[in-house]
Design a protein around this motif. Structure first.
Motif, PDB file in Angstrom:
ATOM      1  N   GLN A   1       0.811  -1.209   0.000  1.00 39.95           N
ATOM      2  CA  GLN A   1       0.000   0.000   0.000  1.00 39.95           C
ATOM      3  C   GLN A   1       0.851   1.268   0.000  1.00 39.95           C
ATOM      4  OE1 GLN A   1      -3.278   0.412  -0.391  1.00 39.95           O
ATOM      5  NE2 GLN A   1      -2.908   2.618  -0.354  1.00 39.95           N
ATOM      6  N   GLU A   2       1.962   1.257   0.751  1.00 47.24           N
ATOM      7  CA  GLU A   2       2.815   2.444   0.821  1.00 47.24           C
ATOM      8  C   GLU A   2       3.440   2.753  -0.542  1.00 47.24           C
ATOM      9  OE1 GLU A   2       5.715   2.116   3.853  1.00 47.24           O
ATOM     10  OE2 GLU A   2       4.264   2.098   5.509  1.00 47.24           O
ATOM     11  N   ILE A   3       3.883   1.695  -1.237  1.00 43.70           N
ATOM     12  CA  ILE A   3       4.479   1.886  -2.565  1.00 43.70           C
ATOM     13  C   ILE A   3       3.429   2.406  -3.539  1.00 43.70           C
ATOM     14  CG2 ILE A   3       5.564   0.721  -4.521  1.00 43.70           C
ATOM     15  CD1 ILE A   3       6.828  -1.207  -2.546  1.00 43.70           C
ATOM     16  N   LYS A   4       2.233   1.835  -3.461  1.00 45.76           N
ATOM     17  CA  LYS A   4       1.162   2.280  -4.354  1.00 45.76           C
ATOM     18  C   LYS A   4       0.814   3.744  -4.100  1.00 45.76           C
ATOM     19  CE  LYS A   4      -3.441   1.109  -6.059  1.00 45.76           C
ATOM     20  NZ  LYS A   4      -4.598   0.183  -5.968  1.00 45.76           N
ATOM     21  N   SER A   5       0.824   4.149  -2.837  1.00 47.46           N
ATOM     22  CA  SER A   5       0.526   5.549  -2.495  1.00 47.46           C
ATOM     23  C   SER A   5       1.585   6.483  -3.068  1.00 47.46           C
ATOM     24  CB  SER A   5       0.444   5.709  -0.976  1.00 47.46           C
ATOM     25  OG  SER A   5      -0.629   4.955  -0.455  1.00 47.46           O
ATOM     26  N   GLU A   6       2.852   6.053  -2.998  1.00 41.93           N
ATOM     27  CA  GLU A   6       3.937   6.864  -3.557  1.00 41.93           C
ATOM     28  C   GLU A   6       3.801   6.986  -5.074  1.00 41.93           C
ATOM     29  OE1 GLU A   6       7.688   5.340  -2.356  1.00 41.93           O
ATOM     30  OE2 GLU A   6       7.303   5.573  -0.211  1.00 41.93           O
TER      31      GLU A   6
END
Length: 256
Positions: A219-224
């Motif tokens: 999720q963090e990578i997708k948000s970035e």
């Protein structure tokens, strides 16, 4: 020198004509070439700042123009083409390589021969890319290709850029009904650098080499990635494709 100044050749000629750049002309091929004074170039760069860049868009909706668009003069049928578009002015080039501004061309009764065309945007990802040498003649076939593509696919499904003496054209993957000649199709195939062009029973198909793939992301990578896409006015897939492209050499080494 154009790369250092971060402006087009046409804009350089305009600046020389207006006295904003100092240059001397020397014999070279048919029309000669300018040698720009280094101090003059440095002064221009300092006056404009170092953040100036080439225009990212090849069209101007307000003026309803696009790069290399043909204009015809009423009464004489003299041809000129758009050779530079930026936020400050649009520049045209005549067959004698004289430079005209948009206002000058309008005052001389030049009107578009091929209008800027809007067609439904193709949501499907995938482009076919072409590279052409920048021609000297305003009647060169490469311009016929660009005008035909504008007429058939519209500016939303097309991209045109100028780079180091070449014209780079990208077209969204699609199939078109056409009555173009075999020579015309062969010309497209010859200059296709990514993807394929096929002709069959009166239809021409632009086939992209790009294919879909699925990724499972934290999720963090997708948000970035989502934030990066927003900054670029694009999609997450566009950002991923850009990042992968930057690492092409790495992948080539790893998979050898």
């Amino acid at each position: 020198m154009e790369e250092r100044l971060q402006i087009s050749t046409t804009k350089v000629h305009r600046l020389i004509k207006n006295g904003e750049l100092m240059a001397t002309k020397e014999p070279f091929k048919a029309h000669g070439r300018y040698i720009i004074d280094k101090e003059s170039a440095n002064r221009y760069i300092e006056s404009k700042g170092t953040t100036q860049s080439m225009p990212s868009s090849y069209y101007n909706l307000k003026q309803q123009i696009y790069m290399y668009q043909p204009f015809i003069q009423t009464g004489t049928n003299q041809l000129i083409r758009v050779m530079d578009i930026d936020n400050q002015e649009t520049l045209f080039q005549t067959k004698d390589q004289h430079i005209l501004s948009f206002h000058e061309a309008t005052a001389l009764h030049y009107k578009p021969l091929q209008p800027l065309v809007k067609k439904t945007y193709i949501q499907k990802k995938g482009d076919v890319r072409f590279q052409f040498h920048h021609p000297l003649s305003l009647n060169d076939r490469v311009y016929d290709v660009i005008d035909w593509l504008m007429s058939e696919v519209g500016y939303l499904n097309l991209d045109i850029q100028s780079d180091n003496g070449s014209i780079l054209v990208s077209v969204k993957e699609r199939t078109l009904e056409t009555n173009q000649s075999y020579e015309f199709i062969t010309y497209l195939q010859k200059h296709c650098i990514d993807g394929d062009v096929q002709m069959n029973d009166g239809f021409i198909a632009f086939i992209s080499n790009e294919q879909y793939t699925a990724l499972l992301l934290h999720q963090e990578i997708k948000s970035e990635l989502k934030a990066m896409a927003k900054e670029r006015n694009g999609s997450i897939s566009d950002v991923i494709a850009e990042l992968v492209k930057k690492r092409e050499k790495y992948f080539e080494i790893q998979f050898k």
